[in-house]
Design an enzyme around this catalytic site. Structure first.
Site, PDB file in Angstrom:
ATOM      1  N   LYS A 185       0.893  -1.164   0.000  1.00 16.04           N
ATOM      2  CA  LYS A 185       0.000   0.000   0.000  1.00 16.04           C
ATOM      3  C   LYS A 185       0.930   1.213   0.000  1.00 16.04           C
ATOM      4  O   LYS A 185       1.600   1.507   0.993  1.00 16.04           O
ATOM      5  CB  LYS A 185      -0.880  -0.047   1.263  1.00 16.04           C
ATOM      6  N   GLY A 242       5.398   3.642  10.737  1.00 14.47           N
ATOM      7  CA  GLY A 242       4.568   4.836  10.824  1.00 14.47           C
ATOM      8  C   GLY A 242       4.198   5.143  12.256  1.00 14.47           C
ATOM      9  O   GLY A 242       4.946   4.826  13.180  1.00 14.47           O
ATOM     10  N   SER A 243       3.032   5.726  12.419  1.00 13.25           N
ATOM     11  CA  SER A 243       2.628   6.205  13.740  1.00 13.25           C
ATOM     12  C   SER A 243       2.157   5.072  14.636  1.00 13.25           C
ATOM     13  O   SER A 243       1.796   3.991  14.176  1.00 13.25           O
ATOM     14  CB  SER A 243       1.492   7.222  13.587  1.00 13.25           C
ATOM     15  N   ARG A 245      -0.584   5.170  16.330  1.00 11.17           N
ATOM     16  CA  ARG A 245      -2.009   4.982  16.099  1.00 11.17           C
ATOM     17  C   ARG A 245      -2.250   4.069  14.905  1.00 11.17           C
ATOM     18  O   ARG A 245      -3.050   3.138  14.956  1.00 11.17           O
ATOM     19  CB  ARG A 245      -2.697   6.336  15.879  1.00 11.17           C
ATOM     20  N   GLY A 246      -1.520   4.328  13.821  1.00  8.53           N
ATOM     21  CA  GLY A 246      -1.656   3.479  12.633  1.00  8.53           C
ATOM     22  C   GLY A 246      -1.234   2.049  12.917  1.00  8.53           C
ATOM     23  O   GLY A 246      -1.919   1.093  12.535  1.00  8.53           O
ATOM     24  N   GLY A 247      -0.112   1.903  13.597  1.00  7.06           N
ATOM     25  CA  GLY A 247       0.411   0.565  13.871  1.00  7.06           C
ATOM     26  C   GLY A 247      -0.502  -0.247  14.773  1.00  7.06           C
ATOM     27  O   GLY A 247      -0.759  -1.432  14.502  1.00  7.06           O
ATOM     28  N   GLU A 266       6.776  -0.721  13.120  1.00  4.88           N
ATOM     29  CA  GLU A 266       7.800   0.107  13.753  1.00  4.88           C
ATOM     30  C   GLU A 266       7.144   1.462  13.927  1.00  4.88           C
ATOM     31  O   GLU A 266       6.762   2.090  12.937  1.00  4.88           O
ATOM     32  CB  GLU A 266       9.028   0.141  12.841  1.00  4.88           C
ATOM     33  N   CYS A 303      13.030   7.985  12.848  1.00  2.53           N
ATOM     34  CA  CYS A 303      12.539   7.145  13.940  1.00  2.53           C
ATOM     35  C   CYS A 303      13.504   7.193  15.116  1.00  2.53           C
ATOM     36  O   CYS A 303      13.124   6.991  16.257  1.00  2.53           O
ATOM     37  CB  CYS A 303      12.422   5.693  13.498  1.00  2.53           C
ATOM     38  N   GLU A 394       6.086  10.970  21.791  1.00  2.26           N
ATOM     39  CA  GLU A 394       6.921  11.416  20.685  1.00  2.26           C
ATOM     40  C   GLU A 394       6.334  12.657  20.013  1.00  2.26           C
ATOM     41  O   GLU A 394       5.144  12.709  19.711  1.00  2.26           O
ATOM     42  CB  GLU A 394       7.037  10.283  19.641  1.00  2.26           C
TER      43      GLU A 394
END
Lengths: 527, 527
Positions: A185, A242-243, A245-247, A266, A303, A394
């Site tokens: 994606k 990514g973030s 929240r996304g993870g 990650e 990161c 973060e």
């Protein structure tokens, strides 16, 4: 004339998505870039996953040599894309040419490194325990074991490394190396870069005579297409950078499937940097300069950005702080990757400014254009830091927090209270070693990589690298997303008992036709 | 005089649980056994986990030799427990002496095997990428990597292996080997066996001068204590062998923690056995006898019990079926492990009897005492099997289902539609090899171990063993719960960058004082 069309790649086929329209934006100017990209939906996910599943059994049994050549062909094709790739990536990310050329080198090098890993063959973990027909009280069967690929993998590219952590980045390279087809994606922040790299992979698939389903590239705004991808029963693992929240959303979707699958996400890290007393006494000013250099590099969009500094209070720390303040005050504002990352950064800094537990001690130069990040340095005391979890959230960008500790024990306690991190950095002189030895167990519990007398930004792609760490730095502390160990994420063991020789996979045949290291009856055996 | 007290072990301390009363039952007679065991609650979980956490940093840094001696001392102490252990296990499980003596040998052998694994050192995955200070455009730092223990591990023993998969079983042995303290929730079906083995471990902890928190043993009825254990923030991984319901409940609890942790649950499997045409033609009668022998062994209470047989219809299959029916009809009913397992088995057989898609073709001898399992063999057609997922639900005990297939392609399709399994067994003659080659990719996707011309019951503890498989056979197909690879479940990588030599762990020091295999600059290097 650009070869970009704004289409997705479903196997070999270019398909225009009709579900959403994705406009890349030049963050340095705010202007929309051509062409418009068409986002797909569940139908395209299903087509890509069906092709990936159909390709799986063929691709996973390609010889190591064939698979290595495929990885090398991708690398060559990326280089052949030439300057169009660099120029497009500059437009889409605001990153400078030198950085993107370096990142291209890293991406290509990573693919070639995995080609060598595939050839070397240790990833197969080949083991043979020969039969013992005479053993008492029971004979032992002939038992052989190799690792095989998990299945088709979904990869979600990161915004901050449009090449090295994106379409042909570490997740894709290690999944391909393991024998997994990949459905990417593409990140909506750099769809043009993604399409160019996607075409390089598609052409490598064709040139190597592999089934087209080995690779697909999808676009889509919002969460729907990503969720559909993770929920597709043919997908067997997920790579994500990514973030948090996304993870965590992907982790939840993967765990809720009828067949749960591993997610390698990650996510976030503030990368504590510890200044030991001896190091501070010796080189406080240089440390301040080095720290701000690492903090502001790439607009702080790494990161492993040093978002936290811990040290014992005292005059040497004041010298460090003065040097940091002075260096940061002179640091120019730099363009961030996307308007939304810039907005999140500005919001994060504003939240800290309003937090009475922290004090703003320096800012960088003011912005001179859109989406520019102005560096920010805060300070707090260890007790306040311990009391307010919000201070260790973060803030993605060039913002950091200095935590003043009353003692080394308070410093150790501050580390023990941290969430999981990708890295910890320790600045030491020989007289600090005994104190550091006491800190190490606490550090090891919290992070995936411990650095000495350097800065955490810059992640070498090699065998010993660990770009991972306890949750929430990643979803799975047992793995790394950078370095050759990353291949292990996409493999599982299979045992063959008393299998006839003519049916055995080459990796386990008596004659060792692949010339790989194998463990025989428990002993490592040279090819 | 028994040394049993019915108390838990919280570190070195014997503690009587006051939260519930656990009565072991002799399944062969139905009578309650003395003493009564006191179940604990959250308070005891917290004490055990606090001790485990306090012991962790010390235990994980014991030398390989010290840890190996600890494992060997546990083995010696178990043997020293002598016949009391065997007699108690017989009373609590209804299993015969020979089986339990064999299982004790396996348990002791497993501990000793892991002692050798720890000494050999490959589990550390030690890697060194030396510095390249002259490299262009950027120098490379010195990067070294080893694996360290995850943290305290919760182990849930299985009822069906009161020694080999229980208090000192494979999960505990591999977690100890990795450097993890262990908190065991003892199975309520064999608390006396658990206490005896627990004392053997506790005494080994003391004899080896290890911190007491390296091991605790808790008892408790119901789910509360187990859930509290998995939710305790100090627990970093879970090992479980048992039902799918139990395993998925632990997976959900672990995923819902603020810090999710890995769960290694070995849950359910019906272990397809495939009879290829050549093998059926050659030895249908012998296959029938062998099949029923494997099916009824240990009252069918094995994770690898052959609960499913697939073959192409025809006269040879009829011969196999006749032989199976005849052999099963003569098979005596045997005592199951617990009244509840017996009730579940009887319920599962009754459910199949009521299912119009299946037909009962044979039963074993009638029970002559309490809790005895009467074997059951059903048959169905591939189309019906595909249409009714209920037909592939595990019935734990000596029940199996023959699936008649119209063709090898229908057989292959039936396998493709199966849920994940621990094993698949294939009976072949040389003329079947080409057909089996076509089946292999489908089998590899579905199972962790593929056996030829044998029976799945009997799991060798060795290097190449895989006792694992895709969900729902286990929670994590990337791992095995039997064999030396099981140690990998409890480890994670840590990278050290430019670490001063005097701070490096021994496994990564230049001089290689542990004399272990290491990968240096990508090449395996002999000690």
């Amino acid at each position: 004339m650009s070869i970009l069309t704004g289409e997705m790649l479903i196997g070999a086929r270019r398909v225009r998505g009709t579900h959403s329209a994705i406009h890349a934006i030049n963050p340095a100017t705010g202007e929309e870039l051509e062409p418009v990209f068409g986002g797909g939906c569940k139908a395209e996910v299903e087509q890509a996953c069906a092709l990936a599943d159909a390709a799986f059994d063929i691709y996973r049994e390609t010889t190591p040599e064939a698979r290595a050549v495929f990885l090398e062909t991708i690398a060559e094709n990326i280089l052949k894309t030439g300057d169009e790739l660099i120029v497009r990536a500059m437009q889409e990310t605001g990153l400078p040419r030198a950085r993107l050329e370096g990142e291209r080198g890293r991406t290509v090098g990573q693919l070639r490194l995995f080609a060598n890993v595939v050839r070397e063959g240790s990833w197969l973990v080949a083991q043979i325990d020969p039969a013992m027909p005479e053993r008492q009280p029971l004979p032992r069967a002939d038992l052989r074991q190799r690792h095989i690929a998990l299945g088709p993998v979904a990869v979600f590219g990161a915004s901050n490394f449009p090449l090295a952590f994106s379409v042909a980045g570490g997740d894709t390279a290690s999944a391909f190396a393991a024998g997994c087809p990949v459905v990417v994606k593409g990140h909506s922040a750099h769809p043009g870069t993604s399409e160019l790299v996607g075409l390089a992979i598609r052409d490598a698939v064709a040139a190597c005579g592999l089934p087209e389903g080995v690779f697909s590239l999808l676009f889509g705004n919002g969460n729907a297409i990503g969720t559909a991808l993770v929920e597709d029963p043919r997908i067997k693992a997920v790579g994500f950078t990514g973030s948090q929240r996304g993870g965590t959303a992907l982790m939840a979707a993967a765990a809720a499937r009828p067949e749960p699958i591993p997610v390698y996400a990650e996510m976030s890290s503030i990368n504590p940097t510890i200044l030991m007393p001896g190091a501070l006494a010796q080189r406080a000013e240089a440390l301040g300069k080095g720290f701000i250099g690492s903090l502001t590099m790439g607009s702080g969009q790494f990161c492993t950005n040093p978002g936290l500094v811990l040290a014992v209070d005292g005059p040497d720390l004041e010298r460090f702080l003065e040097s940091s303040v002075e260096t940061l005050a002179a640091a120019p504002a730099t363009t961030m990757l996307t308007p939304s990352i810039h907005a999140a950064y500005a919001g994060g800094v504003a939240r800290l400014e309003e937090n009475s537990s922290a004090r703003l001690v320096a800012r960088g130069q003011s912005p001179s254009g859109p989406n520019q990040a102005q560096g920010a340095l805060f300070e707090t005391h260890a007790a306040d830091f311990a009391a307010d979890r919000g201070l260790q959230e973060e803030v993605f960008g060039p913002a950091s927090m200095l935590v003043r500790c009353a003692s080394l024990e308070e410093l150790r306690q501050s580390i023990a209270n941290l969430e999981g991190q990708l890295t910890a950095t320790v600045h030491v002189e020989p007289e600090d070693h005994e104190d550091v030895r006491q800190l190490l167990p606490t550090l090891e519990r919290r992070v995936g990589r411990i650095l000495f007398n350097g800065w955490p930004t810059g992640v070498e792609v090699c065998h010993a690298m660990v770009h991972g760490g306890p949750y929430p730095a990643t979803s799975d502390s047992r793995t790394t997303s950078v370095g050759t160990l990353a291949i292990n994420r996409f493999l599982r063991p299979v045992c063959y008992q008393d299998m006839p020789q003519d049916l055995l996979p080459e990796s386990l045949a008596d004659a060792n036709p692949l010339h790989i290291w194998r463990r025989i009856d428990g002993s490592m055996t040279q090819p």
